[in-house]
Every structure is written in structure tokens, then in C-alpha cells.
Enzyme design. Structure first.
Site, PDB file in Angstrom:
ATOM      1  N   HIS A 184       8.201  -4.476  -4.145  1.00  0.00           N
ATOM      2  CA  HIS A 184       7.436  -4.903  -2.968  1.00  0.00           C
ATOM      3  C   HIS A 184       8.152  -4.501  -1.679  1.00  0.00           C
ATOM      4  CE1 HIS A 184       4.861  -7.102  -0.392  1.00  0.00           C
ATOM      5  NE2 HIS A 184       5.338  -8.327  -0.550  1.00  0.00           N
TER       6      HIS A 184
ATOM      7  N   CYS B 256       3.158  -8.423   5.232  1.00  0.00           N
ATOM      8  CA  CYS B 256       3.097  -7.667   3.976  1.00  0.00           C
ATOM      9  C   CYS B 256       1.765  -6.949   3.811  1.00  0.00           C
ATOM     10  CB  CYS B 256       3.385  -8.590   2.802  1.00  0.00           C
ATOM     11  SG  CYS B 256       5.019  -9.348   2.948  1.00  0.00           S
TER      12      CYS B 256
END
Lengths: 396, 396
Positions: free
Chosen positions: A343, A85
Site C-alpha cells: 500500500h 490514500c
């Protein structure tokens, strides 16, 4: 040699049925070039941050596809980087180094992810590959499960009760969703009440004890892009630009469950923030606005401590004294954050840099931190193994 | 600022049943550190080239696992890069830039892939993700199929008959296997006869018309690693070091079947080689030894032309005049190449740099090019979308 941002673009974030991995990459790349008033010929290299085009979209080797943005990019180096991420911030990092090396002058950086091509089970399985798979993912650990380890570790270390935890996490969740109401690109425009977020109920089920649905960030499609160049060149192009004054990347052991690193603080994130501030002789008091990695509400709580906004074990104070709210001393995640903005994992670090750049130019996407001059991003990969902190400043 | 190699390591290549993605990464990292007489504390950043840990091993976010090599690497930046079968050279490129940026002094570069965890069908599917999937992989194109496009394009462009093609490709295949007989780390130690490689028969079936089994590289596990540092620092460490004098990375359109780029030459590879030589004011006549990307025999034929060893359409001359054989003017793939040494895809670029560094130090793995001083690597990703050429030179 210092590096500045001269163009940005941020796509809508969400379940974008009409968009593909490819269309998002092209949209973001074209948008950032246009914002910088440049074409492909002016770009010397392309850096693409993408977590798992393979897992989500059957597409590895994504970087050369950037040539479809603009034929002028043909024969330039196109590079994909992946650090879970934190892939987006890694792309910013590598582009900066290429410029600082004097090897190139101007780079296009794109973070992109298309996650909703899979169902929730499929997404969970792909994300689990960002854990240490033999000991975590393959044993049934999901990312909510890995961050639940922090929640449990925090409670144990500081004698924090489950009631205290839920009350604190609810404040973080409610703040995120409230901020996102002003962000036209955010995935969710739904406000939570504190009571709804605090308790476990039908609409707020337990995902990985003690983390509830209201503690988890979203499954998203999206992209963000930046044009970076030498500050000297940037100043010749625009009246005001945003300089990336420091970027510090600190890695830690891949696994959290093996016990080789803390489960009650983000040790390497704290290290990265401290070093990023030291490099430019600043303290956290000098920072006007921040976008940080609230993949789970517990993560944002730990980040308050990693930033030094509150002592260890007392992250809650940053909420109680209002620091992190809009209008506070250091508003955190005015965009709504990963929790409510969304996200798209490989895009997130690029998104943070775009959001802060826009804040510092007084042209925020959503809520504006008035007069902000210096901003911070903190992007985390996996369960805390990759940590990248940047300090950005508006300069003339 | 110039960058040199001060440590190398190359694992055995093959179907390594006892080894995992993790054990190979650690073995190579430890080996290169030991060869450089350094420990983790001396390393400022780790670059990991890996094509598809996700597809082959359920492991994305591999880079921080490097901390398991040496606890001294904790809190350092660990970065994974991916550009299909050119991931290894991309890792070298990015490490060089970090050093040239002055951001770090010394980097550990590791290329690694563990492919035999899947069966042949599974490997084929994972490799297909390095194509432009919507138009190629998802339509049934495999990598042999994509490179068959070159074989067909070459025949058509130059009026090359199938008999000529098979005779030429058989020479390339036989050379690779013969060279590999001397490489103790090579995957295959089996010589082919020219006749066996030339014809299609039970043991040499058609894989993707016109490419036969003897035209295809191998499915492999393996890793290679290098320690890079400033040339100034390198000279202080060792009497003789190998400098990477230029590295040029040129991208082209991801897809070959869409027709946006040539199917009879490696256009961007040719561009990369030309520019890499120009950057150091050399010509191909100055190169003493080369490791190039023979993922298929047709690729090596096209590379002879990309290198300028023979005119376009006449790559065969490089075989006929003996240039590319051991003892020739420019021996190509003394290691056995991807065809016989093996092709652990994300490791291959790192492997090439290690092999050439060892050649230039007079300490070859396998056949030695006597007195070689300047070497070249050419690493290709996908069906020619990523192309990275390096020039290496032994210096005192």
C-alpha cells in the site's frame, strides 16, 4: 466524451531500497508511455497522485518533476492532487475531466509514494495527518486505531462477537496473502494459516484493539501509471482498450471519532459504488473482477456490504459462498490487495486502475479472472472521508 | 463551455492568531457561498488549494473538511490540489475543467494556508520542500536564495549593475507598500521610502545576497474563495459576472540551480501569458489590471518582461513610464501584492482571482482600476516550475 486507458505500468511494491520518490515517478511514467507507444510530446498534461511527499521525503511540488520523464513534457500542465490514500484515483478523476472538458486529448497519470524513508513510528505520524488531526492524530489516534473504531462499531451494531470477527477477518487476510503468492510485484510472498491470522500471538500482536498485525496493510514504496485519452483516439491506437465508464467521488466528514458519520458501515463508499453502477445502468452482478481498499481486513468486510455482495451486517456471506475468491462470481483483490501486494498510499488508486485494466485485457499481473470484461475499483482515503469508485470495461 | 465567477470572498491576511487552517477554510467557503446566494446543496464539487497543511499544520487530506462549511456538501467530491505557491490557481483550473467536462455545474474553490503556526525557521524549511529538495532545499537553498539566482542571473545576462538592481527593486517594493495602504485586508500598512528600500541597513538586512528584507514577500495566514459555474448559469444568477476566458498552465523543470532552465527570465511564465492572451485573441495592451506573483521584487521585474510590458532586460521601463502604477495603463498589484498584502502561499492564486474579479465588478478590495473590464492573473509555484496565467473579463 468517454475516456479510455491506452497504456499502463506497475512498479514492484515493497521496501525498495534502491528507489527514491523521484526514480519511482520516472520509472512509472516512462513505463506507461512505452506501453502506449507514445512520447512526452504526445501528452497534454500530467496528473500526479501523491499523499505526503512532504512528510515522507521533504518534497512537496512534485508534479513538475515529471518533466524529467521526457523533455517533451516541458511547458505542459503538471498537477499534483492529494486526497490521502485515494490520491491515485483522484489523479485519474482529474485527468478524465480535463479530457472530457476538451481541454486536452491525452494525459499521463502517475500515483507514487516512497514511505520506507522513515521508520515505522515516522510513517505512523505522517499517516496520522490524513485524519482530522486536532481531534484524532494529535490525540494519539493512528490509522489502525481509527479503523478499530469500525471493528468495534460493527460488533456493537450487529452483536458480532470477537470470535466471529476474528474468524472472518482471518479469512480475508489469508485470501489476500494467498492471492499475492501469484503476483510477482507484490510486497509479501508469505502465506498465513487461518489459525495464525485468527489469534493474537507473538507474531501476530495486537496493533489497535481489536485489530492485529494480520489485519493491517503494509508500509510500501511503489508507483503505478496510466495513459488516458479519448476513447475515439484510443480505438485508433489499439485493437482493444479499457474504457473508464464511470467514476464517482463521494466525500464524507473528515473525522470518524466525532460521530458525524457511521462507525459500522462505509456510508459514502456505498453511495459512490451505487452511483457509479447506476451511471452505466449496471448492477454488482455485472462486475467480473474488483480491486478494493483493504487497508485493514475490517475495511474489506465493510466493502463487501458497500458493494452489495451481502446484506448489511452479513458481509461474511461473501466469503462463505465463495464469491470473492479466485474463480468466484466476483473475485476481490486478486493482486493480494493492500494487505499483501502492499500500500504505497498515493499510488494505490492508480495501482487499482492498472490492475483492473490488465485483468480486462487478459494480461493480469498475477492471478487472472478468466474472461473478465467489466471491473470495479474502490479507493478510500482517510478513515472513509474520501471514496472513489470506478467502473472499467474492455471495448473494441 | 465557458466558466464564470458568481461569488467571491477574501479573508484578512496576516498573522491571524485567532484563526486556524480550519477556521480560515470555513470562513472563506461560507463567505463565497453567501456572496453567490447559494448553499452547499447548490455546489457539485469543492476544490481546495493548499500548499502544505502537512508541514505547517500536521493536516494533509484537508479537502473533505469542507463539509464543515455546509452539510449540503456531504457526498460531493472534495479535492485538494497542490502546486506550491500556485496551488490556488491550480484549484481554479481543475474546477473549471470539471465544469467544462459537463461533470458538474457549480464548484466552490478555496485557497487556504496557515503559516504562522511555525516560527520563521520552520516556515523556511517547509517552503524549501517546494524546491527540488535533493539538490536545492537539502543543500541549504531557501526561496530567497533561489530567487537570488534570478537576480544574479539577470545582472550577469544584461550587465545590470547592483546599483541599478537595487534602485529598480526599491521602486517595486515602495509601490507594493504604498498600494497596500488602501487595502483593508492587507497584512502590512507601512510605507517604505525609496532610500530605505534601496540600501542594506539594520532594518533592511540582506536575506540572500543580493535580495534584502524589502525584496521579500511575507509569511502569512489567509484564505480566499470563489464560486464558479457555467457562464450560462452565471448570467441567470447575476446581472454582471466575471468570466474566466482563458487559463493556461505551463510547467518547467523543478530545479533552477541545475541549469536546465533560464536564470534571467521566467521562461514558462512568459509562455503561459502568451498562450493565455492568444487563446482569446488579445494582446497585453487589452489588459486593464493585473495581480501577479511578486514573491520577491526581482520576480515582479521579470514578470514585466514576461507580460511583454517592456523588452527583455529592460523591465525597469514599465516603472519609468508609469504603466504599472495606479492610474497607469496596466496597474500591477493594486492590492499590495504578495509583498505587502501578504502571501498565504496556497491561497495566493485564489486571492488573485478574487481580487481581479472584484476589480472588474468595480468593487475592488482597496485601490480601484477605474472602468477595468479585462484583467490578468499570473501565479507562480516554486522557483518558476509552475506557472498559471488567467484572463478574466466582465460580461453582462
Amino acid at each position: 466524451m468517454s475516456v479510455s486507458i491506452v497504456g499502463t505500468y506497475h512498479s514492484k511494491v515493497g521496501r525498495l531500497k534502491e528507489e527514491t520518490l523521484y526514480s519511482l515517478l520516472v520509472e512509472a511514467g516512462k513505463g506507461a508511455l512505452e506501453d502506449a507507444n507514445l512520447t512526452g510530446k504526445d501528452i497534454d498534461a500530467v496528473y500526479v497522485g501523491n499523499y505526503s511527499g512532504g512528510g515522507f521525503n521533504h518534497q512537496e511540488h512534485l508534479a513538475p518533476y515529471a518533466i524529467e520523464i521526457d523533455e517533451g513534457l516541458r511547458f505542459k500542465p503538471c498537477i499534483r492532487v492529494e486526497n490521502a490514500c485515494a490520491s491515485g484515483s483522484t489523479a485519474v478523476e482529474e485527468a478524465m475531466m480535463a479530457i472530457q472538458a476538451g481541454k486536452i486529448k491525452t494525459a499521463l497519470v502517475i500515483g507514487v509514494e516512497k514511505m520506507t524513508s522513515l521508520n515505522t513510528k515516522g510513517v505512523t505520524d505522517v499517516l496520522a495527518m490524513a485524519s482530522y488531526y486536532p481531534v484524532e492524530g494529535s490525540k494519539g489516534y493512528t490509522f489502525p486505531g481509527l479503523y478499530a473504531e469500525y471493528a468495534k462499531g460493527y460488533m456493537k451494531k450487529y452483536g458480532y462477537s470477537i470470535e466471529e470477527l476474528y474468524d472472518t477477518l482471518a479469512h480475508i487476510s489469508v485470501k489476500a496473502h494467498k492471492n499475492a503468492m501469484s503476483n510477482p510485484l507484490a510486497q509479501m510472498h508469505v502465506e498465513y494459516t487461518h489459525e495464525a491470522a485468527k489469534s493474537v500471538h507473538d507474531k501476530n500482536p495486537m496493533i489497535a484493539d481489536p485489530l492485529k498485525l494480520s489485519d493491517c496493510s503494509l508500509i510500501s514504496d511503489g508507483a503505478a501509471a496510466l495513459v488516458l485519452t479519448t476513447t475515439e483516439n484510443a480505438k485508433a491506437m489499439k485493437d482493444e482498450v479499457v474504457e473508464i465508464q464511470s467514476l464517482v467521488h463521494a466525500s464524507d466528514h473528515l473525522s470518524i471519532v466525532e460521530g458525524k458519520r457511521s462507525n459500522y458501515e462505509l456510508t459514502a463508499a456505498k453511495y459512490a459504488v451505487k452511483k457509479a453502477l447506476e451511471e452505466v445502468n449496471l448492477t454488482i452482478d455485472d462486475i467480473d473482477v474488483a480491486e478494493v481498499h483493504d487497508c485493514f481486513t475490517i475495511t474489506e468486510l465493510l466493502i463487501y456490504e458497500a458493494l452489495g455482495l451481502a446484506p448489511d451486517g452479513k458481509g461474511r456471506e461473501a466469503l462463505d459462498n465463495g464469491i470473492v475468491y479466485p474463480g468466484g462470481k466476483l473475485p476481490v483483490n486478486l493482486s493480494g490487495g493492500l494487505k499483501a501486494k502492499g500500500h504505497p498510499v498515493g499510488a494505490t488508486g492508480a495501482s487499482m486502475h492498472v490492475l483492473i485494466a490488465r485483468q480486462l485485457l487478459g494480461n493480469a499481473i498475477g492471478l487472472q479472472a478468466e474472461g473478465a470484461e467489466i471491473g470495479l475499483t474502490l479507493n478510500i482515503g482517510g478513515s472513509g472521508a474520501t471514496n472513489i469508485a470506478s467502473i472499467l470495461k474492455r471495448i473494441k
